[in-house]
Write a protein that holds these residues in place. Structure first.
Motif, PDB file in Angstrom:
ATOM      1  N   PHE A  16       0.949  -1.249   0.252  1.00 42.96           N
ATOM      2  CA  PHE A  16       0.002  -0.143  -0.220  1.00 42.96           C
ATOM      3  C   PHE A  16       0.103   1.241   0.448  1.00 42.96           C
ATOM      4  O   PHE A  16       1.059   1.617   1.043  1.00 42.96           O
ATOM      5  N   PRO A  17       0.734   1.413  -1.030  1.00 44.02           N
ATOM      6  CA  PRO A  17       2.380   2.827  -1.338  1.00 44.02           C
ATOM      7  C   PRO A  17       1.677   4.281  -0.708  1.00 44.02           C
ATOM      8  O   PRO A  17       2.584   4.872  -0.947  1.00 44.02           O
ATOM      9  N   GLU A  18      -0.082   4.237  -0.708  1.00 49.20           N
ATOM     10  CA  GLU A  18      -0.417   5.360   0.462  1.00 49.20           C
ATOM     11  C   GLU A  18      -0.867   5.135   1.809  1.00 49.20           C
ATOM     12  O   GLU A  18      -1.229   6.388   2.036  1.00 49.20           O
ATOM     13  N   GLY A  19      -0.114   3.869   1.824  1.00 53.78           N
ATOM     14  CA  GLY A  19      -0.796   3.557   2.981  1.00 53.78           C
ATOM     15  C   GLY A  19      -2.195   2.929   3.182  1.00 53.78           C
ATOM     16  O   GLY A  19      -2.808   3.048   2.173  1.00 53.78           O
ATOM     17  N   ASN A  20      -2.483   2.803   3.661  1.00 58.34           N
ATOM     18  CA  ASN A  20      -4.367   2.214   3.763  1.00 58.34           C
ATOM     19  C   ASN A  20      -5.332   2.339   5.554  1.00 58.34           C
ATOM     20  O   ASN A  20      -5.087   2.347   6.390  1.00 58.34           O
ATOM     21  N   VAL A  21      -5.933   3.029   4.840  1.00 54.52           N
ATOM     22  CA  VAL A  21      -6.911   3.754   6.314  1.00 54.52           C
ATOM     23  C   VAL A  21      -8.335   2.652   6.796  1.00 54.52           C
ATOM     24  O   VAL A  21      -8.300   3.014   7.519  1.00 54.52           O
ATOM     25  N   ASN A  22      -8.057   1.801   5.870  1.00 51.37           N
ATOM     26  CA  ASN A  22      -9.038   0.257   6.437  1.00 51.37           C
ATOM     27  C   ASN A  22      -8.477  -0.264   6.782  1.00 51.37           C
ATOM     28  O   ASN A  22      -9.207  -1.657   7.276  1.00 51.37           O
ATOM     29  N   ARG A  23      -7.154  -0.870   7.225  1.00 52.96           N
ATOM     30  CA  ARG A  23      -5.807  -1.381   8.163  1.00 52.96           C
ATOM     31  C   ARG A  23      -5.715  -0.678   9.433  1.00 52.96           C
ATOM     32  O   ARG A  23      -4.745   0.502   9.357  1.00 52.96           O
ATOM     33  N   GLY A  24      -5.828  -1.105  10.674  1.00 47.82           N
ATOM     34  CA  GLY A  24      -6.200  -0.518  11.894  1.00 47.82           C
ATOM     35  C   GLY A  24      -6.526  -0.900  13.174  1.00 47.82           C
ATOM     36  O   GLY A  24      -7.088  -2.009  13.143  1.00 47.82           O
ATOM     37  N   TYR A  25      -5.807   0.177  14.162  1.00 56.61           N
ATOM     38  CA  TYR A  25      -6.246  -0.161  15.719  1.00 56.61           C
ATOM     39  C   TYR A  25      -6.916   0.550  16.130  1.00 56.61           C
ATOM     40  O   TYR A  25      -7.214   1.263  16.144  1.00 56.61           O
ATOM     41  N   ASP A  26      -8.200   0.616  17.297  1.00 52.76           N
ATOM     42  CA  ASP A  26      -8.395   2.073  17.700  1.00 52.76           C
ATOM     43  C   ASP A  26      -8.686   1.111  19.326  1.00 52.76           C
ATOM     44  O   ASP A  26      -8.657   0.675  19.711  1.00 52.76           O
ATOM     45  N   ILE A  27      -7.551   2.322  20.194  1.00 52.13           N
ATOM     46  CA  ILE A  27      -7.218   1.818  21.014  1.00 52.13           C
ATOM     47  C   ILE A  27      -7.917   2.619  22.441  1.00 52.13           C
ATOM     48  O   ILE A  27      -7.385   4.119  22.319  1.00 52.13           O
ATOM     49  N   HIS A  28      -8.215   2.012  23.335  1.00 47.52           N
ATOM     50  CA  HIS A  28      -8.084   3.154  24.658  1.00 47.52           C
ATOM     51  C   HIS A  28      -7.374   2.672  25.609  1.00 47.52           C
ATOM     52  O   HIS A  28      -7.386   1.828  26.387  1.00 47.52           O
ATOM     53  N   ALA A  29      -6.717   3.323  26.391  1.00 42.65           N
ATOM     54  CA  ALA A  29      -5.545   2.965  27.135  1.00 42.65           C
ATOM     55  C   ALA A  29      -4.906   4.942  27.965  1.00 42.65           C
ATOM     56  O   ALA A  29      -4.778   5.918  27.047  1.00 42.65           O
ATOM     57  N   PRO A  30      -4.849   4.227  29.273  1.00 49.18           N
ATOM     58  CA  PRO A  30      -4.469   5.708  29.660  1.00 49.18           C
ATOM     59  C   PRO A  30      -2.467   5.995  29.103  1.00 49.18           C
ATOM     60  O   PRO A  30      -1.875   5.203  28.909  1.00 49.18           O
ATOM     61  N   LEU A  31      -2.443   7.109  29.058  1.00 46.88           N
ATOM     62  CA  LEU A  31      -1.437   7.356  28.801  1.00 46.88           C
ATOM     63  C   LEU A  31      -0.356   8.551  29.561  1.00 46.88           C
ATOM     64  O   LEU A  31      -1.138   9.429  30.891  1.00 46.88           O
ATOM     65  N   ASP A  32       0.424   8.494  30.079  1.00 41.81           N
ATOM     66  CA  ASP A  32       1.041   9.996  31.085  1.00 41.81           C
ATOM     67  C   ASP A  32       1.284  10.801  30.885  1.00 41.81           C
ATOM     68  O   ASP A  32       1.262  10.899  29.467  1.00 41.81           O
ATOM     69  N   ALA A  33       1.936  11.607  31.652  1.00 41.72           N
ATOM     70  CA  ALA A  33       1.998  13.271  31.271  1.00 41.72           C
ATOM     71  C   ALA A  33       3.523  13.255  29.746  1.00 41.72           C
ATOM     72  O   ALA A  33       2.932  14.111  29.110  1.00 41.72           O
ATOM     73  N   ASP A  34       3.879  12.023  29.064  1.00 40.37           N
ATOM     74  CA  ASP A  34       5.016  12.044  28.385  1.00 40.37           C
ATOM     75  C   ASP A  34       4.314  11.607  27.205  1.00 40.37           C
ATOM     76  O   ASP A  34       5.018  11.403  25.961  1.00 40.37           O
ATOM     77  N   GLY A  35       2.712  11.257  27.533  1.00 40.30           N
ATOM     78  CA  GLY A  35       2.851  10.264  26.420  1.00 40.30           C
ATOM     79  C   GLY A  35       2.916   8.648  26.025  1.00 40.30           C
ATOM     80  O   GLY A  35       2.709   8.054  25.243  1.00 40.30           O
ATOM     81  N   HIS A  36       3.674   8.367  26.771  1.00 40.14           N
ATOM     82  CA  HIS A  36       3.622   6.598  27.558  1.00 40.14           C
ATOM     83  C   HIS A  36       2.641   6.258  27.672  1.00 40.14           C
ATOM     84  O   HIS A  36       1.658   6.640  28.474  1.00 40.14           O
TER      85      HIS A  36
END
Length: 124
Positions: A16-36
């Motif tokens: 997929f030379p342009e990527g593929n917006v129809n493949r991926g993940y939706d994640i619900h997760a906690p992140l710390d102040a730095d985004g980890h």
């Protein structure tokens, strides 16, 4: 605990030379102040940390963000079946912010897929 909605889409690759917006993940997760990923917050409510895998017309898979004792993060779609886990490459080190890239090892294969973080927003 504040959960974030992290939307990943497949990055550019040979297939997929342009990527593929129809493949991926939706994640619900906690992140710390730095985004980890915030392991301490995750430990308080792991069942709140979900993953939805969407993949070009296949039925979406609902799973959970899990943390293994050896320190790695994974997406687990069936707690009774370890072979369905998808592991992220060094997810503990990644900053989850729009435009960053992460890699996930597809379940049932040794292949790593690269995804771009399309958005990170506070979950409702």
């Amino acid at each position: 605990m504040t959960l974030y909605h992290i939307h990943l889409v497949m990055a550019r690759n040979k297939e997929f030379p342009e990527g593929n917006v129809n493949r991926g993940y939706d994640i619900h997760a906690p992140l710390d102040a730095d985004g980890h990923l915030d392991k301490a917050a995750w430990e308080k409510s792991p069942a709140s940390c979900t993953v939805v895998r969407f993949w070009d017309g296949e039925r979406s898979e609902l799973g959970y963000l899990t943390h293994h004792p050896k320190g790695g993060w994974a997406f687990d779609y069936d707690p009774a079946d370890e072979s369905d886990d998808e592991t992220g490459y060094r997810l503990s080190n990644h900053v989850f912010k729009t435009g960053e890239y992460i890699s996930v090892r597809d379940h049932g294969a040794d292949e790593l897929h690269t995804f771009v973080i399309a958005s990170v927003t506070k979950a409702d």
